[in-house]
Design a protein around this motif. Sequence first.
Motif, PDB file in Angstrom:
ATOM      1  N   UNK A 149       0.858  -1.184   0.000  1.00 15.97           N
ATOM      2  CA  UNK A 149       0.000   0.000   0.000  1.00 15.97           C
ATOM      3  C   UNK A 149       0.893   1.233   0.000  1.00 15.97           C
ATOM      4  N   UNK A 150       0.320   2.370  -0.376  1.00 19.62           N
ATOM      5  CA  UNK A 150       1.045   3.637  -0.282  1.00 19.62           C
ATOM      6  C   UNK A 150       0.252   4.578   0.616  1.00 19.62           C
ATOM      7  N   UNK A 151       0.966   5.475   1.277  1.00 19.95           N
ATOM      8  CA  UNK A 151       0.330   6.430   2.176  1.00 19.95           C
ATOM      9  C   UNK A 151       1.187   7.680   2.254  1.00 19.95           C
ATOM     10  N   UNK A 152       0.573   8.770   2.648  1.00 21.39           N
ATOM     11  CA  UNK A 152       1.324  10.001   2.824  1.00 21.39           C
ATOM     12  C   UNK A 152       0.421  11.117   3.304  1.00 21.39           C
ATOM     13  N   UNK A 153       1.046  12.158   3.847  1.00 19.61           N
ATOM     14  CA  UNK A 153       0.283  13.304   4.336  1.00 19.61           C
ATOM     15  C   UNK A 153       0.698  14.567   3.601  1.00 19.61           C
ATOM     16  N   UNK A 154      -0.292  15.406   3.285  1.00 15.00           N
ATOM     17  CA  UNK A 154      -0.063  16.701   2.650  1.00 15.00           C
ATOM     18  C   UNK A 154       0.662  16.516   1.310  1.00 15.00           C
ATOM     19  N   UNK A 155       1.896  17.045   1.181  1.00 17.24           N
ATOM     20  CA  UNK A 155       2.658  16.800  -0.046  1.00 17.24           C
ATOM     21  C   UNK A 155       2.872  15.309  -0.258  1.00 17.24           C
ATOM     22  N   UNK A 156       3.063  14.574   0.831  1.00 11.60           N
ATOM     23  CA  UNK A 156       3.206  13.129   0.728  1.00 11.60           C
ATOM     24  C   UNK A 156       1.924  12.446   0.299  1.00 11.60           C
ATOM     25  N   UNK A 157       0.770  13.021   0.682  1.00 10.13           N
ATOM     26  CA  UNK A 157      -0.502  12.514   0.199  1.00 10.13           C
ATOM     27  C   UNK A 157      -0.630  12.728  -1.296  1.00 10.13           C
ATOM     28  N   UNK A 158      -0.133  13.871  -1.763  1.00  7.45           N
ATOM     29  CA  UNK A 158      -0.076  14.123  -3.204  1.00  7.45           C
ATOM     30  C   UNK A 158       0.757  13.052  -3.902  1.00  7.45           C
ATOM     31  N   UNK A 159       1.931  12.748  -3.358  1.00 11.15           N
ATOM     32  CA  UNK A 159       2.804  11.747  -3.969  1.00 11.15           C
ATOM     33  C   UNK A 159       2.174  10.363  -3.944  1.00 11.15           C
ATOM     34  N   UNK A 160       1.490  10.020  -2.850  1.00  9.36           N
ATOM     35  CA  UNK A 160       0.832   8.721  -2.775  1.00  9.36           C
ATOM     36  C   UNK A 160      -0.267   8.610  -3.821  1.00  9.36           C
ATOM     37  N   UNK A 161      -1.027   9.685  -4.038  1.00  9.18           N
ATOM     38  CA  UNK A 161      -2.069   9.678  -5.062  1.00  9.18           C
ATOM     39  C   UNK A 161      -1.474   9.547  -6.455  1.00  9.18           C
ATOM     40  N   UNK A 162      -0.408  10.292  -6.712  1.00 10.01           N
ATOM     41  CA  UNK A 162       0.248  10.250  -8.018  1.00 10.01           C
ATOM     42  C   UNK A 162       0.842   8.870  -8.272  1.00 10.01           C
ATOM     43  N   UNK A 163       1.530   8.320  -7.279  1.00  8.30           N
ATOM     44  CA  UNK A 163       2.139   6.998  -7.430  1.00  8.30           C
ATOM     45  C   UNK A 163       1.074   5.929  -7.671  1.00  8.30           C
ATOM     46  N   UNK A 164      -0.086   6.073  -7.045  1.00 14.02           N
ATOM     47  CA  UNK A 164      -1.168   5.110  -7.262  1.00 14.02           C
ATOM     48  C   UNK A 164      -1.587   5.085  -8.733  1.00 14.02           C
ATOM     49  N   UNK A 165      -1.664   6.251  -9.353  1.00 15.39           N
ATOM     50  CA  UNK A 165      -2.013   6.328 -10.769  1.00 15.39           C
ATOM     51  C   UNK A 165      -0.903   5.730 -11.624  1.00 15.39           C
ATOM     52  N   UNK A 166       0.345   6.063 -11.304  1.00 16.20           N
ATOM     53  CA  UNK A 166       1.480   5.533 -12.058  1.00 16.20           C
ATOM     54  C   UNK A 166       1.576   4.019 -11.912  1.00 16.20           C
ATOM     55  N   UNK A 167       1.272   3.517 -10.715  1.00 14.73           N
ATOM     56  CA  UNK A 167       1.312   2.068 -10.493  1.00 14.73           C
ATOM     57  C   UNK A 167       0.270   1.371 -11.357  1.00 14.73           C
ATOM     58  N   UNK A 168      -0.940   1.911 -11.383  1.00 13.14           N
ATOM     59  CA  UNK A 168      -1.989   1.326 -12.233  1.00 13.14           C
ATOM     60  C   UNK A 168      -1.542   1.280 -13.695  1.00 13.14           C
ATOM     61  N   UNK A 169      -0.977   2.397 -14.169  1.00  8.54           N
ATOM     62  CA  UNK A 169      -0.577   2.485 -15.570  1.00  8.54           C
ATOM     63  C   UNK A 169       0.611   1.593 -15.900  1.00  8.54           C
ATOM     64  N   UNK A 170       1.369   1.197 -14.864  1.00 15.64           N
ATOM     65  CA  UNK A 170       2.540   0.334 -15.063  1.00 15.64           C
ATOM     66  C   UNK A 170       2.262  -1.120 -14.712  1.00 15.64           C
ATOM     67  N   UNK A 171       1.026  -1.416 -14.313  1.00 14.74           N
ATOM     68  CA  UNK A 171       0.672  -2.786 -13.978  1.00 14.74           C
ATOM     69  C   UNK A 171       1.203  -3.265 -12.648  1.00 14.74           C
TER      70      UNK A 171
END
Length: 310
Positions: A149-171
């Motif tokens: 799983x990924x997690x983060x707060x504030x700017x880290x929450x932004x990174x966790x959201x972005x990484x979730x999208x990148x992970x989906x797109x990368x399988x």
Amino acid sequence: MPLEPGLIKILEAYKLLPPTSTQNLAEARKAFDQGSLLTFTYKAPLRNVEDIKVMGSQAEIPVRLYYPHNLPEKAGLTIYYHGGGFVFGNINTYDNLCRAIAYSCNCVVASVDYRLAPENKFPAAVIDSFDVLKWARDEAGEMSISSIAVAGDSAGGNLAAVVSIMARDSGIPLKEQVLIYPATDFATETPSVTEFGEGLFLTREMMRWFGEQYLNRGSEILDPRVSPARADDLSRLPPALVITAEYDPLRDQGEIYAAKLRKAGVEVVNVRYGGQIHGFLSFWDVTPAASQAVAEIGSYLHRAFYGWET
């Protein structure tokens, strides 16, 4: 509900400080680190804490691993991205929070010391964050990790959201995403920014300054790797726990993003903590809501990883 009484003294102290944009960067970072250590002194008991280096595509990334006692044979791993506006924070200032999350969810936590702006502007933090996820995927078998799983707060929450999208797109499969008062849209000023943008820890001026430090040019605010709420497709993302705070200028960004995820068919739990300000999880010694939120995150991740309540 009224502002949490314990936070009022903290806010009064912050009002005496000069604006972040006028401070020497090194001194501002030192003040941020010291403040974090003063407001979160609880150290959850763990079996082991280990510092490693992950060789990324552009840099060697420090990562701190937290191992609770009595881990299951096949444990879950939560990759944690710290807050601080992409400018402040590190694995030391977030040590106690990551310890508490590892203890609460009985999972391994990997805290990521991604490169900071302005020395390393966008997309350096995104690249480092995704590189650590790819490392975790590759090392999962060796580490006896069952899911990530990924997690983060504030700017880290932004990174966790972005990484979730990148992970989906990368399988790359992700079990969950935990977004704690995340920044999700740099291009929109919502009503909560107007209502809570002064005197409540995170200010409109600080948000503007953080953006200037992080981005190379203004047009980047429309890039989904900066503003994940502007991604064309939010479907097929991992289930999300989105935590927001009543008196937070970023409150609307988190809640609007949660609604967009839900509309795209993603399972979402969105919890607003009344009486709280941005960053309240880092005020463990000041507000009971910090420990309550960590317990909620722990239960959510524990149930996702292992299928039963803590």
